[in-house]
Scaffold this motif. Structure first.
Motif, PDB file in Angstrom:
ATOM      1  N   SER A 155      72.686  41.707  28.609  1.00  0.00           N
ATOM      2  CA  SER A 155      73.596  40.635  28.233  1.00  0.00           C
ATOM      3  C   SER A 155      74.950  40.887  28.916  1.00  0.00           C
ATOM      4  CB  SER A 155      73.764  40.605  26.711  1.00  0.00           C
ATOM      5  OG  SER A 155      74.262  41.855  26.260  1.00  0.00           O
ATOM      6  N   PRO A 156      75.795  39.886  29.055  1.00  0.00           N
ATOM      7  CA  PRO A 156      75.673  38.547  28.467  1.00  0.00           C
ATOM      8  C   PRO A 156      74.875  37.562  29.311  1.00  0.00           C
ATOM      9  CG  PRO A 156      77.788  38.738  29.552  1.00  0.00           C
ATOM     10  CD  PRO A 156      77.109  40.078  29.716  1.00  0.00           C
ATOM     11  N   VAL A 157      74.513  37.934  30.546  1.00  0.00           N
ATOM     12  CA  VAL A 157      73.776  36.994  31.389  1.00  0.00           C
ATOM     13  C   VAL A 157      72.358  36.786  30.863  1.00  0.00           C
ATOM     14  CG1 VAL A 157      72.902  36.561  33.715  1.00  0.00           C
ATOM     15  CG2 VAL A 157      75.139  37.633  33.400  1.00  0.00           C
ATOM     16  N   THR A 158      71.699  37.872  30.471  1.00  0.00           N
ATOM     17  CA  THR A 158      70.314  37.798  30.009  1.00  0.00           C
ATOM     18  C   THR A 158      70.178  38.543  28.688  1.00  0.00           C
ATOM     19  OG1 THR A 158      69.584  37.825  32.308  1.00  0.00           O
ATOM     20  CG2 THR A 158      67.924  38.268  30.637  1.00  0.00           C
ATOM     21  N   VAL A 159      69.480  37.947  27.760  1.00  0.00           N
ATOM     22  CA  VAL A 159      69.190  38.597  26.483  1.00  0.00           C
ATOM     23  C   VAL A 159      67.717  38.984  26.493  1.00  0.00           C
ATOM     24  CG1 VAL A 159      69.140  38.355  23.985  1.00  0.00           C
ATOM     25  CG2 VAL A 159      70.953  37.241  25.310  1.00  0.00           C
ATOM     26  N   CYS A 160      67.456  40.278  26.551  1.00  0.00           N
ATOM     27  CA  CYS A 160      66.087  40.772  26.615  1.00  0.00           C
ATOM     28  C   CYS A 160      65.712  41.497  25.327  1.00  0.00           C
ATOM     29  CB  CYS A 160      65.918  41.731  27.800  1.00  0.00           C
ATOM     30  SG  CYS A 160      66.222  40.973  29.420  1.00  0.00           S
ATOM     31  N   PRO A 161      64.455  41.525  24.985  1.00  0.00           N
ATOM     32  CA  PRO A 161      64.018  42.279  23.798  1.00  0.00           C
ATOM     33  C   PRO A 161      64.216  43.768  24.017  1.00  0.00           C
ATOM     34  CG  PRO A 161      62.130  41.502  25.069  1.00  0.00           C
ATOM     35  CD  PRO A 161      63.341  40.860  25.674  1.00  0.00           C
ATOM     36  N   PRO A 162      64.165  44.567  22.960  1.00  0.00           N
ATOM     37  CA  PRO A 162      64.311  46.024  23.102  1.00  0.00           C
ATOM     38  C   PRO A 162      63.229  46.597  24.012  1.00  0.00           C
ATOM     39  CG  PRO A 162      64.411  45.356  20.791  1.00  0.00           C
ATOM     40  CD  PRO A 162      63.971  44.161  21.563  1.00  0.00           C
ATOM     41  N   CYS A 163      63.456  47.822  24.433  1.00  0.00           N
ATOM     42  CA  CYS A 163      62.475  48.480  25.299  1.00  0.00           C
ATOM     43  C   CYS A 163      61.111  48.501  24.616  1.00  0.00           C
ATOM     44  CB  CYS A 163      62.897  49.918  25.576  1.00  0.00           C
ATOM     45  SG  CYS A 163      64.491  50.046  26.419  1.00  0.00           S
ATOM     46  N   GLY A 164      60.085  48.238  25.378  1.00  0.00           N
ATOM     47  CA  GLY A 164      58.730  48.245  24.846  1.00  0.00           C
ATOM     48  C   GLY A 164      58.228  49.658  24.632  1.00  0.00           C
ATOM     49  N   PRO A 165      57.011  49.808  24.128  1.00  0.00           N
ATOM     50  CA  PRO A 165      56.458  51.130  23.809  1.00  0.00           C
ATOM     51  C   PRO A 165      56.309  52.038  25.026  1.00  0.00           C
ATOM     52  CG  PRO A 165      54.798  49.393  23.582  1.00  0.00           C
ATOM     53  CD  PRO A 165      56.100  48.715  23.753  1.00  0.00           C
ATOM     54  N   GLY A 166      56.211  51.474  26.197  1.00  0.00           N
ATOM     55  CA  GLY A 166      56.064  52.302  27.387  1.00  0.00           C
ATOM     56  C   GLY A 166      57.377  52.689  28.029  1.00  0.00           C
ATOM     57  N   TRP A 167      58.497  52.404  27.327  1.00  0.00           N
ATOM     58  CA  TRP A 167      59.820  52.654  27.890  1.00  0.00           C
ATOM     59  C   TRP A 167      60.668  53.486  26.928  1.00  0.00           C
ATOM     60  CZ3 TRP A 167      61.321  50.426  32.680  1.00  0.00           C
ATOM     61  CH2 TRP A 167      60.361  49.571  33.246  1.00  0.00           C
ATOM     62  N   TRP A 168      61.678  54.162  27.484  1.00  0.00           N
ATOM     63  CA  TRP A 168      62.646  54.924  26.684  1.00  0.00           C
ATOM     64  C   TRP A 168      64.025  54.315  26.926  1.00  0.00           C
ATOM     65  CZ3 TRP A 168      63.285  58.015  22.760  1.00  0.00           C
ATOM     66  CH2 TRP A 168      64.473  58.735  22.619  1.00  0.00           C
ATOM     67  N   ARG A 169      64.724  54.030  25.818  1.00  0.00           N
ATOM     68  CA  ARG A 169      66.020  53.368  25.937  1.00  0.00           C
ATOM     69  C   ARG A 169      67.127  54.389  26.199  1.00  0.00           C
ATOM     70  NH1 ARG A 169      67.652  48.385  24.988  1.00  0.00           N
ATOM     71  NH2 ARG A 169      69.855  47.956  24.618  1.00  0.00           N
ATOM     72  N   CYS A 170      67.831  54.187  27.303  1.00  0.00           N
ATOM     73  CA  CYS A 170      68.977  55.031  27.644  1.00  0.00           C
ATOM     74  C   CYS A 170      69.678  54.415  28.840  1.00  0.00           C
ATOM     75  CB  CYS A 170      68.527  56.460  27.975  1.00  0.00           C
ATOM     76  SG  CYS A 170      67.715  56.627  29.582  1.00  0.00           S
ATOM     77  N   PRO A 171      70.964  54.747  29.056  1.00  0.00           N
ATOM     78  CA  PRO A 171      71.644  54.298  30.278  1.00  0.00           C
ATOM     79  C   PRO A 171      71.079  55.082  31.466  1.00  0.00           C
ATOM     80  CG  PRO A 171      73.108  55.670  28.957  1.00  0.00           C
ATOM     81  CD  PRO A 171      71.866  55.457  28.140  1.00  0.00           C
ATOM     82  N   SER A 172      70.399  54.386  32.352  1.00  0.00           N
ATOM     83  CA  SER A 172      69.695  55.054  33.431  1.00  0.00           C
ATOM     84  C   SER A 172      70.623  55.491  34.557  1.00  0.00           C
ATOM     85  CB  SER A 172      68.619  54.118  33.998  1.00  0.00           C
ATOM     86  OG  SER A 172      67.983  54.693  35.113  1.00  0.00           O
ATOM     87  N   THR A 173      70.269  56.584  35.197  1.00  0.00           N
ATOM     88  CA  THR A 173      70.996  57.011  36.398  1.00  0.00           C
ATOM     89  C   THR A 173      70.331  56.447  37.652  1.00  0.00           C
ATOM     90  OG1 THR A 173      69.645  59.021  36.589  1.00  0.00           O
ATOM     91  CG2 THR A 173      71.686  59.174  35.325  1.00  0.00           C
ATOM     92  N   PHE A 174      69.173  55.787  37.457  1.00  0.00           N
ATOM     93  CA  PHE A 174      68.451  55.180  38.571  1.00  0.00           C
ATOM     94  C   PHE A 174      69.010  53.797  38.855  1.00  0.00           C
ATOM     95  CE2 PHE A 174      63.993  57.256  38.984  1.00  0.00           C
ATOM     96  CZ  PHE A 174      64.598  58.494  39.187  1.00  0.00           C
TER      97      PHE A 174
END
Length: 205
Positions: A155-174
């Motif tokens: 957001s604010p451009v796109t509102v996406c659902p939370p990370c799915g089961p195959g993902w880990w939520r964190c600020p990525s360095t990639f």
């Protein structure tokens, strides 16, 4: 009927059509040479009608190339493009990619692809934070930084659902990811999250 042929004084055959009311001779029949029979005007008309019907069936039997583009939902719950067979739903990003995915190739039609993205139906296009940038609609909220500024994932451009089961939520360095990384990157002894949570908190795949 055949034309009436008479024998002249000099031994040559002479046509002697009978006059009928309305000025038509020989009942409206066409005269042929001595070796062939005469074809009536009605027979010629019948042949022309049959030829026209064959041509019409041939044309209508071909797959239509002009129906308007329609949206559909793919098996992965993403926006897709419905092929003209009304059964095949291909991902939005499969349109105008140089590969004819639909049976009749309508996903690569010139009218659809001549001026991408302006020529694409609105349901196939998603806009990034930078108005000059765009992505295919099925690339939004897919966990990957397709816009380059993560505006397709955050957001604010796109509102996406939370990370799915195959993902880990964190600020990525990639640069490739935004707020989620694939779990298969967790505990691989390489930092992928700016807070290192992928190495000490993420349970892994």
């Amino acid at each position: 009927s055949l034309c009436s042929l008479g024998q002249g004084e000099n031994g040559y055959a002479a046509a002697e059509p009978k006059a009928h009311p309305g000025g038509e001779a020989g009942g409206g029949h066409l005269c042929c040479s001595r070796r062939g029979a005469c074809l009536s005007a009605s027979l010629l008309l019948l042949l022309a009608t049959v030829a026209a019907l064959i041509a019409l069936v041939t044309i209508l039997g071909l797959p239509s190339r002009t129906p308007g583009a329609q949206a559909c939902i793919t098996l992965t719950n993403r926006t897709g493009f419905l092929c003209h067979d009304q059964r095949s739903c291909i991902p939005a990003s499969g349109v105008c990619d140089g590969v004819r995915t639909c049976t009749h190739g309508e996903d690569e039609d010139e009218s659809l692809c001549r001026d991408v993205p302006q020529s694409l139906p609105h349901f196939l296009v998603a806009h990034c934070g930078d108005p000059a940038s765009w992505i295919y609609s099925d690339q939004k909220c897919d966990g990957t930084n397709n816009c380059g500024d993560c505006s397709d994932e955050l957001s604010p451009v796109t509102v996406c659902p939370p990370c799915g089961p195959g993902w880990w939520r964190c600020p990525s360095t990639f640069f490739k990811y935004c707020d989620c990384i694939p779990r298969h990157l967790c505990r691989d002894h390489v930092q992928h999250c700016s807070d290192w949570s992928d190495e000490y908190a993420c349970p892994g795949p």
